[in-house]
Design an enzyme around this catalytic site. Structure first.
Site, PDB file in Angstrom:
ATOM      1  N   CYS A 142      72.284  38.807 103.096  1.00 17.51           N
ATOM      2  CA  CYS A 142      71.541  39.369 101.959  1.00 17.51           C
ATOM      3  C   CYS A 142      71.541  40.899 102.001  1.00 17.51           C
ATOM      4  O   CYS A 142      72.592  41.508 101.905  1.00 17.51           O
ATOM      5  CB  CYS A 142      70.134  38.776 101.885  1.00 17.51           C
ATOM      6  SG  CYS A 142      69.402  38.933 100.220  1.00 17.51           S
ATOM      7  N   HIS A 235      70.950  33.195 100.994  1.00 18.57           N
ATOM      8  CA  HIS A 235      70.091  32.833 102.125  1.00 18.57           C
ATOM      9  C   HIS A 235      70.328  31.378 102.524  1.00 18.57           C
ATOM     10  O   HIS A 235      69.440  30.529 102.365  1.00 18.57           O
ATOM     11  CB  HIS A 235      68.623  33.029 101.766  1.00 18.57           C
ATOM     12  CG  HIS A 235      68.158  34.447 101.793  1.00 18.57           C
ATOM     13  ND1 HIS A 235      67.953  35.136 102.969  1.00 18.57           N
ATOM     14  CD2 HIS A 235      67.859  35.303 100.792  1.00 18.57           C
ATOM     15  CE1 HIS A 235      67.535  36.364 102.693  1.00 18.57           C
ATOM     16  NE2 HIS A 235      67.476  36.493 101.387  1.00 18.57           N
ATOM     17  N   GLU A 237      70.129  30.100 105.286  1.00 14.69           N
ATOM     18  CA  GLU A 237      69.192  29.711 106.348  1.00 14.69           C
ATOM     19  C   GLU A 237      67.844  29.243 105.829  1.00 14.69           C
ATOM     20  O   GLU A 237      67.036  28.667 106.575  1.00 14.69           O
ATOM     21  CB  GLU A 237      68.974  30.891 107.310  1.00 14.69           C
ATOM     22  CG  GLU A 237      68.050  31.989 106.816  1.00 14.69           C
ATOM     23  CD  GLU A 237      68.664  32.954 105.804  1.00 14.69           C
ATOM     24  OE1 GLU A 237      67.957  33.900 105.389  1.00 14.69           O
ATOM     25  OE2 GLU A 237      69.840  32.766 105.443  1.00 14.69           O
TER      26      GLU A 237
END
Length: 323
Positions: A142, A235, A237
């Site tokens: 990001c 993102h 994760e």
């Protein structure tokens, strides 16, 4: 194989409950292998949640990984207890003379600011420059991806008309790239950002290749042609409920925010969000750890950055008939 983390780190209990293979230093010391040494520069305000998310992904590989958590010395987090930072984090000054097989640089809630206006930008530049000689492969996420593209390649970000917020479909453009080995032609991943990077700017740079994009969200995955710099603008994760938490936070603050796209069934925030990106998140990090780090890093950590030591991380497979 497990990720090696301290017994008292809060993420440990969560990961153990999920049956993620974690290991104590005491047990790791009895295994006759050299674990990969991976640092995480955690710039997110929700540090404990981010630790857990990244360790979950890094713990799903067949390679033992030893983690070092890093925080900025030039900025003190206001959302994480000082006791947690003191117990589990090191500063860049502590590790500047060390070498690492891999480094993950997270996002940060500073994307609307010019890079040079970020309080810790000088230190960030130090770390990015250091990573080129002291880290075998770096995963930028990001804002971390935007910072890396700007510092290393002079590619700037730009403000978006509206926040890129939700879960979007992406297309793989370089199926022979090792970082997307095993990916489907299309896959989903979350985004949460107010700025973007033009795909054309990355495509125009001779040292970079665009690996995956989204019609709606734009650039998602790019890498240097030697595979040592990986840039992820989304993102992967994130947990199932992370976007929901961000949405509810903004609503409580009275901000004008749209419901995250492609996230809630029927765009109804009273329903449980879909979690349609988990498998590709695990695969992305497993590919990075295996092909980007393990397959290329020298056995002797001190040789990282030395000409001729180890081998270049796998970028695009030169033996593929589709290449």
């Amino acid at each position: 194989m497990p990720v090696n983390i301290p017994r008292s780190l809060p993420a440990r209990r969560t990961l153990t409950d999920e049956n993620v293979f974690v290991m104590s230093t005491e047990r790791a010391d009895h295994q006759d292998v050299r674990p990969l040494s991976i640092a995480i520069l955690n710039l997110m305000p929700t540090k404990i949640a981010t630790e857990t998310q990244l360790l979950r992904l890094l713990g799903n590989t067949p390679i033992q990984v030893e983690i070092t958590l890093l925080a900025m010395r030039s900025y003190t987090s206001r959302n994480t207890a000082p006791e947690h930072l003191d117990a589990f984090y090191r500063s860049f000054d502590d590790v500047r003379d060390e070498k690492f097989d891999g480094l993950v640089i997270t996002g940060a809630p500073v994307e609307l600011m010019a890079f040079e206006d970020v309080a810790y930008w000088p230190e960030m530049c130090e770390i990015l420059d250091w990573s080129r000689t002291n880290v075998h492969s770096t995963m930028h996420v990001c804002w971390g991806a935007q910072a890396g593209l700007y510092r290393h390649y002079g590619i700037d970000k730009h403000a978006l008309d509206a926040k890129m917020f939700g879960v979007f479909e992406h297309e793989v453009h370089v199926p022979t790239a090792r970082i997307v080995s095993g990916f489907d032609d299309t896959f989903f991943a979350p985004h949460s950002r107010h700025t973007g990077t033009d795909v054309a700017d990355v495509e125009a740079h001779p040292d970079l290749e665009v690996v995956a994009t989204s019609t709606e969200a734009g650039l998602y995955l790019a890498q240097s042609r030697d595979g040592r710099q990986v840039f992820v603008t989304g993102h992967p994760e994130y947990d199932r409920d992370t976007l929901a938490g961000e949405y509810e936070r903004d609503v409580e603050r009275g901000l004008r925010v749209d419901v995250p796209a492609g996230y809630y069934p029927d765009d109804d925030p009273t329903q449980r969000p879909r979690h349609g990106w988990r498998s590709h998140a695990f695969l992305l990090y497993a590919n990075w750890v295996n092909y980007g780090v393990y397959q290329g890093t020298p056995y002797d950590l001190d040789l990282i950055g030395v000409d001729g030591a180890g081998s270049a991380p796998a970028g695009t497979d030169p033996t593929s008939p589709d290449d």
